[in-house]
Design a protein around this motif. Structure first.
Motif, short mmCIF file in Angstrom:
data_model
loop_
_atom_site.label_atom_id
_atom_site.label_comp_id
_atom_site.label_asym_id
_atom_site.label_seq_id
_atom_site.Cartn_x
_atom_site.Cartn_y
_atom_site.Cartn_z
N LEU A 170 0.83 -1.20 0.00
CA LEU A 170 0.00 0.00 0.00
C LEU A 170 0.87 1.26 0.00
N GLN A 171 0.53 2.19 -0.89
CA GLN A 171 1.28 3.44 -0.99
C GLN A 171 0.48 4.64 -0.47
N THR A 172 -0.85 4.55 -0.63
CA THR A 172 -1.72 5.67 -0.24
C THR A 172 -2.81 5.16 0.69
N LEU A 173 -2.96 5.80 1.84
CA LEU A 173 -3.97 5.40 2.82
C LEU A 173 -4.72 6.63 3.33
N ASN A 174 -6.04 6.58 3.23
CA ASN A 174 -6.89 7.65 3.74
C ASN A 174 -7.83 7.06 4.78
N VAL A 175 -7.61 7.41 6.04
CA VAL A 175 -8.47 6.94 7.14
C VAL A 175 -9.13 8.12 7.83
N SER A 176 -9.31 9.22 7.11
CA SER A 176 -9.91 10.41 7.72
C SER A 176 -11.32 10.12 8.21
N ARG A 177 -11.67 10.80 9.30
CA ARG A 177 -13.00 10.67 9.90
C ARG A 177 -13.32 9.22 10.30
N THR A 178 -12.34 8.56 10.84
CA THR A 178 -12.53 7.21 11.40
C THR A 178 -12.02 7.21 12.84
N PRO A 193 5.57 -0.72 4.64
CA PRO A 193 6.89 -0.14 4.30
C PRO A 193 6.88 0.78 3.09
N ASN A 194 5.85 0.69 2.25
CA ASN A 194 5.83 1.50 1.02
C ASN A 194 4.92 2.73 1.12
N LEU A 195 4.43 3.01 2.31
CA LEU A 195 3.48 4.11 2.48
C LEU A 195 4.12 5.45 2.16
N GLU A 196 3.49 6.19 1.22
CA GLU A 196 3.99 7.50 0.81
C GLU A 196 2.99 8.62 1.08
#
Length: 729
Positions: A170-178, A193-196
């Protein structure tokens, strides 16, 4: 027929979009529900399949269809099963409204090879459920996950995030409003490890120390609305400035976010102190995008120095008066940063950027629409040129309206912005979508200003899209019920105002050439209400013509005509036939003509006979003089075909040819083509060729045919061939 005050303007959508819309609205016709055995007691055991067993939808179309179903809020567990991997392909999935999906529907994702996944608003299932439904290939290759406004909490109120650790690439993670918290952040930083790119906006994170572990690889960080312990505010800035590879940083604030339940009792928390960051002028050397909207501790000198040391492309300044500073709005200033993309309310460009960028922030959207309205209405300091059509303004307005149906002020601001005759008549945009959203708004709020604007917009736009779209909107019971309630309220209060007139116009246009809306109108007791309107507002030209116009639409539908065989209505029509206003007389005559033409109707129970009404009709039509202006507009002449048959009553024929002659003489370019394409010219030729045709009817028919010839849709030779009688023009 429809309201002549709202001329028809066809604005065709792309064929692909129209086809996808048709599928979304007609799943019951195109698909079948089949049962299967399931060991899960919570599984319905039902799935949806296309009736055509050979159906296969390629990836791009599959993804667009899924998106449209989600946007239209039609996506549930059973509909989701339509996207099984044997008939569809999905790689980039966007579920804008996943609130109705449980784990049973999400299981459909297992067979697909997914690279990007957005599932917003999960409520019946958790983020963990979502990840558990992915196939092994997707778990190993998923690049982007957006679960904004969803939940990690299971039914036992446990917040489970371990599943995220499976997404190693995974490179992009959006957990806003959680419910994402400090512990969640530590887990993600260690296991991905690949989160950007990371978005933790409006979460329960109060400590970002874990981010130091990925300081060299993180390129985008959004933490809008995050609160931190007061005593650690400078430490937070220290951590942020260590993220040397950041290209985008969002440390804006949101007025409507208050994570009280995440904060330890007795602790004191505050916003991130933006001023501390700006004073470190040379930190974050790669930064290109900075959002500091909603913050107050901005020193303009520090901001100038910071911007001078960075190649900033975007700057967020919403809810801050600095956005009005000449250095962002006046290109003649010695220090000018207005060439950057800026969100704020200092000028039109800033407001439009607000509307594009903050679709998930209702407070910002409401403010943006307010300032946009001030500009378009020429009441603000910076004005939008209202003489130039602006499709972009409408598009962002509709996106805001669709995204926040429960925010009244936002909805009202959108209505104010598009409540313009020029916009509604001349600007090319998705009028069907706009009308649907406005009708939803109308049904949601009881505000007289919003009601007036809504019915005005609907009445104008309803005449501008296809019959299929008109039928789809007009047949929705809640829309019909709301519009009729407005008419009923005005009638009860004996009030003739602009709201009543536009509501009647909207109902007229929504039932035009559309049997289903006509049936819904009748089912909702619209017939009785409209009789009361005719009685209550006798002599009100604008009211009578719109009421009679809708009755004409019903009269054009053969299987609905018996509803009109009401003694009070028939007697009222016999009186309105004699009206001194030709428009009222014309529309009343149209209803009478259709009723007389239908020999299956029973007249014996009425106080007036069919023959008497026919004689009235003949006499009245003969008394008319051609008006200077076009009284009516037609989408189709097909309802006229039965009225023009050789064996038809001559009074009926006379009204029909008079009506056709009227519109063709006023707008030949439009109507001659329609007459030819619907073969009405052939029926008119039959009339002039028959010796039994009344000479007056033959004369008018001849005039229509000559107009068709003059406009190139019929040859002179065709008008002469087979003639036994030559009418005199």
């Amino acid at each position: 027929m429809y309201d002549k005050d709202n001329p028809l303007f066809i604005s065709p959508a792309l064929l692909q979009d129209s086809s996808l819309d048709y599928i979304c609205e007609n799943l019951a016709i195109l698909c079948k529900t089949v049962s299967y055995k399931s060991l899960d007691p919570f599984d319905s055991g039902l799935k949806l399949k296309f009736k055509d067993e050979q159906t296969f939808i390629p990836c791009e179309i599959s993804e667009k269809l899924l998106l449209k179903l989600s946007e239209k809020r039609k996506l549930d567990d059973i509909v989701m099963t339509l996207f099984s991997s044997d008939v569809t392909r999905l790689k980039h999935i966007t579920l804008k409204d996943a609130s109705r999906l449980s784990i049973n529907g999400l299981k459909t994702l297992h067979g697909h090879k997914i690279l990007e996944l957005e599932a917003l608003g999960l409520r019946k299932s958790t983020v963990t459920d979502l990840i558990s439904c992915l196939g092994e290939w997707s778990l190993q290759n998923l690049k982007m996950l957006n679960v904004s406004n969803s939940t990690f909490m299971d039914t036992n109120k446990f917040c489970i995030l371990v599943a995220l650790s499976k997404l190693r690439n995974l490179q992009t993670l959006n957990v806003s409003r959680t419910e994402f918290s400090k512990n969640s952040l530590e887990l993600v930083v260690d296991d991905l490890p690949n989160l950007e790119s990371l978005n933790i906006s409006c979460t329960h994170v109060t400590d970002i120390s874990a981010l130091k572990k990925c300081k060299d690889k993180l390129k985008s960080l959004s933490m809008s609305g995050i609160k931190v312990p007061i005593e650690e505010r400078e430490l937070v800035i220290d951590i942020v400035t260590e993220l040397s590879g950041l290209l985008h940083l969002d440390i804006s604030d949101e007025e409507d976010w208050d994570p009280c339940d995440a904060l330890p009792v007795g602790s004191r928390f505050a916003r991130i102190q933006v001023g501390l960051l700006l004073r470190r002028h040379t930190c974050l050397p790669s930064l290109q995008s900075l959002d500091i909207s909603g913050t107050e501790d901005i020193n303009i000198k520090d901001l100038i120095l910071f911007l001078s040391c960075h190649k900033i492309r975007f700057l967020g300044l919403v809810m801050n008066e600095i956005c009005r500073d000449p250095m962002f709005t006046d290109s003649s200033q010695p220090i000018y940063f207005g060439d950057k993309v800026i969100s704020g309310f200092g000028n039109e460009a800033q407001i439009l950027e607000m509307l594009r960028r903050y679709v998930d922030r209702p407070t910002y959207m409401t403010k943006a629409l307010y300032f946009l309205f001030k500009m378009t209405s020429n009441t603000g300091d910076n004005k939008v040129d209202s003489t130039v059509p602006r499709v972009d303004l409408i598009q962002v307005d509709l996106a805001a309206m669709e995204g926040y149906p429960q925010h009244q002020q936002l909805q009202k601001n959108v209505l104010l912005t598009i409540y313009s005759y020029r916009i509604l008549q001349e600007v090319e945009f998705d009028r069907y979508r706009c009308t649907r959203l406005v009708l939803d708004c109308l049904c949601s709020w009881y505000d007289q200003h919003m009601i007036r604007m809504s019915v005005t917009i609907c009445s104008i736009l309803a005449a501008k899209f296809s019959t299929h779209e008109t039928s789809e909107l007009g047949s929705k019971e809640n829309y019909m019920r709301k519009l009729l309630s407005i008419v009923q309220e005005r009638t009860h209060n004996s009030m003739v105002d602009i709201t009543l007139k536009f509501t009647l116009s909207a109902l007229w246009n929504l039932t035009d050439d559309s049997p289903k809306p006509c049936q819904v109108f009748l089912n909702e007791n619209g017939m009785k209400l409209y009789l009361d309107v005719l009685i209550s507002f006798r002599g009100e030209l604008a009211v009578e013509t719109k009421v009679l116009g809708l009755f004409n639409n019903i009269a054009e539908v053969k299987h609905l005509r018996f509803y009109l065989m009401d003694n009070i209505l028939i007697m009222t029509l016999s009186e309105l036939l004699q009206s001194s206003d030709i428009e009222v007389s014309y529309f009343a005559a149209g209803i009478v003509a259709h009723l007389i033409s239908d020999n299956d109707l029973i007249w014996s129970k009425l106080e007036i006979t069919q023959a008497t009404m026919s004689s009235y009709l003949w006499r009245v039509v003969n008394s008319w003089r051609i008006p200077n202006d076009e009284m009516v507009a037609y989408r189709s002449f097909r309802p006229f075909l039965p009225l023009l048959q050789l064996n038809q009553e001559k009074s009926v024929q006379l009204w029909a040819v008079w009506a056709i002659h009227h519109v063709t003489s006023k707008n030949p370019r439009r109507y001659c083509k329609m007459l030819a394409s619907q073969f009405v010219n052939k029926v008119l030729l039959d009339l002039v060729r028959s010796p039994s045709t009344d000479i007056q009817i033959a004369n008018i028919s001849e005039q229509i045919l000559q107009t068709i010839v003059e406009n190139g849709y019929l040859s002179q030779h065709e008008t002469i061939t087979g003639r036994q009688v030559f009418a005199s023009c």
